[in-house]
Design an enzyme around this catalytic site. Structure first.
Site, PDB file in Angstrom:
ATOM      1  N   HIS A  20       0.761  -0.920   0.050  1.00  0.00           N
ATOM      2  CA  HIS A  20      -0.073  -0.098  -0.236  1.00  0.00           C
ATOM      3  C   HIS A  20       0.758   1.677  -0.018  1.00  0.00           C
ATOM      4  CE1 HIS A  20       0.287  -1.282   4.066  1.00  0.00           C
ATOM      5  NE2 HIS A  20       0.597  -0.172   4.436  1.00  0.00           N
ATOM      6  N   HIS A  49       7.162   6.715   5.317  1.00  0.00           N
ATOM      7  CA  HIS A  49       6.890   6.109   3.797  1.00  0.00           C
ATOM      8  C   HIS A  49       6.000   7.202   3.282  1.00  0.00           C
ATOM      9  CE1 HIS A  49       3.975   6.782   6.651  1.00  0.00           C
ATOM     10  NE2 HIS A  49       2.992   6.286   6.065  1.00  0.00           N
ATOM     11  N   HIS A 109       2.334   9.334   0.479  1.00  0.00           N
ATOM     12  CA  HIS A 109       1.037   8.788   0.208  1.00  0.00           C
ATOM     13  C   HIS A 109       1.017   9.551  -1.885  1.00  0.00           C
ATOM     14  CE1 HIS A 109      -0.766   6.908   4.063  1.00  0.00           C
ATOM     15  NE2 HIS A 109      -0.080   7.676   4.169  1.00  0.00           N
ATOM     16  N   GLU A 148      -2.642  13.510   1.519  1.00  0.00           N
ATOM     17  CA  GLU A 148      -3.337  13.248   2.920  1.00  0.00           C
ATOM     18  C   GLU A 148      -4.073  14.736   3.739  1.00  0.00           C
ATOM     19  OE1 GLU A 148      -1.568   9.712   4.806  1.00  0.00           O
ATOM     20  OE2 GLU A 148      -3.435   9.231   3.070  1.00  0.00           O
ATOM     21  N   HIS A 159       5.472  10.587   4.758  1.00  0.00           N
ATOM     22  CA  HIS A 159       5.558  10.437   6.461  1.00  0.00           C
ATOM     23  C   HIS A 159       6.235   9.922   7.269  1.00  0.00           C
ATOM     24  CE1 HIS A 159       0.712  10.212   5.923  1.00  0.00           C
ATOM     25  NE2 HIS A 159       0.851  12.081   5.988  1.00  0.00           N
ATOM     26  N   THR A 204      -2.967   6.918   8.962  1.00  0.00           N
ATOM     27  CA  THR A 204      -4.644   6.931   7.704  1.00  0.00           C
ATOM     28  C   THR A 204      -5.035   6.491   6.787  1.00  0.00           C
ATOM     29  OG1 THR A 204      -2.474   7.934   6.088  1.00  0.00           O
ATOM     30  CG2 THR A 204      -3.129   9.826   7.993  1.00  0.00           C
TER      31      THR A 204
HETATM   32  C1  LIG Z   1       2.575   3.939  11.700  1.00  0.00           C
HETATM   33  C2  LIG Z   1       1.732   4.655  10.645  1.00  0.00           C
HETATM   34  C3  LIG Z   1       1.581   2.946   9.072  1.00  0.00           C
HETATM   35  C4  LIG Z   1       0.965   4.102   7.767  1.00  0.00           C
HETATM   36  C5  LIG Z   1       0.512   5.287   8.028  1.00  0.00           C
HETATM   37  O1  LIG Z   1       0.350   4.865   6.504  1.00  0.00           O
HETATM   38  C6  LIG Z   1       0.571   6.265   8.847  1.00  0.00           C
HETATM   39  S1  LIG Z   1      -0.216   7.664   8.682  1.00  0.00           S
HETATM   40  C7  LIG Z   1       1.084   5.636   9.908  1.00  0.00           C
HETATM   41 ZN   LIG Z   2       1.193   7.889   5.667  1.00  0.00          ZN
END
Ligand SMILES: Cc1ccc(O)c(S)c1
Ligand SMILES: [Zn+2]
Length: 259
Positions: free
Chosen positions: A67, A97, A99, A109, A122, A202
């Site tokens: 993802h 990571h 988005h 986001e 993030h 999120t």
């Molecule tokens: C710990 C964590 C895992 C996945 C995410 O998208 C976010 S925002 C935070």
């Molecule tokens: Zn995130």
């Protein structure tokens, strides 16, 4: 089993259906992301400057987890930490990571006065003074501190390119490769002015354990670099894109700023 969150692929299993398995998506009081209406934020002069101390020796691997694309760090010592801002104590960097969207006009986001950016980074930290590890911290209201950095379309970003050059080895879902000596501070803007509010992850399980620090100043990314993010794959060989959650109701929360 890996829960398939299906963002950006089959609308039936995207963010609007998460509440079926994760009721907090709808019933929660501190869900993220939010649309930051700057006029409604409150300048708080008591907020300390944000201090991010990152050691490139703590970077370990890069992974496509189905993802997002994620770089994991060694968080067994205080090599890379967040201090200051709204938090007391020290939060250890665990991973970062991104988005992003299927086109440059969307992907972030958090929004600022209703405007989206092409992507959002993030950087996830956990409260290592109070909790034993990230899993235990992630279920506590003050467990996580996430720094959000907007990626705005502009000049190609050389620091980002170092990351993109590693994508060939993680094109497919659930693949991982070594990614050593990467300094995440190369992905930060020069100015660390931020908005802060109490929110959540999120993505499922949408845990309400995040103290958010959204930086006011974006970093740049070129359209060509965004295309490289979109060359990654979700499950079932689908292009990885639109892995962002839309903004959630503030439900009375105040967003503060230190600028
Ligand atoms: C710990 C964590 C895992 C996945 C995410 O998208 C976010 S925002 C935070
Ligand atoms: Zn995130």
């Amino acid at each position: 089993q890996t829960s398939y969150w299906g963002q950006g692929v089959i609308p039936l299993t995207g963010p609007s259906s998460w509440h079926q398995s994760f009721p907090v998506a709808k019933d929660g009081s501190r869900q993220s992301p939010v649309d930051i209406r700057n006029e409604e934020t409150e300048r708080d002069p008591t907020l300390q400057p944000l201090v991010l101390k990152y050691d490139p020796r703590s970077s370990k691997t890069i992974a496509n987890n189905g993802h997002s694309i994620q770089v994991d760090f060694d968080d067994t010592t205080d090599q890379s930490v967040l201090k200051g801002g709204p938090v007391t104590g020290s939060y250890r960097l665990r991973q970062f990571h991104f988005h992003w969207g299927s086109c440059d006009g969307r992907g972030s986001e958090h929004l600022v006065d209703g405007a989206s950016f092409a992507a959002e980074l993030h950087l996830v930290h956990w409260n290592s003074e109070k909790y034993a590890d990230v899993a235990n911290a992630a279920i506590e209201p003050d467990g996580l501190a996430v720094v959000g950095v907007f990626l705005k379309i502009g000049a190609a970003n050389p620091a980002l390119q170092k990351l993109l050059d590693a994508f060939d080895s993680v094109q497919k879902e659930n693949t991982k490769a070594d990614f050593k000596n990467f300094d995440p501070s190369t992905l930060l803007p020069p100015c660390l002015d931020f908005w802060t509010y109490l929110g959540s992850l999120t993505t499922p399980p949408l845990l309400e354990s995040v103290i958010w620090h959204v930086l006011k100043e974006p970093i740049t990314v070129s359209s060509g670099q965004m295309e490289q993010f979109r060359s990654l794959k979700f499950t079932a060989n689908k292009p990885m894109q639109d892995n962002f959650r839309p903004p959630q109701p503030l439900k009375g929360r105040k967003v503060r700023r230190n600028f």
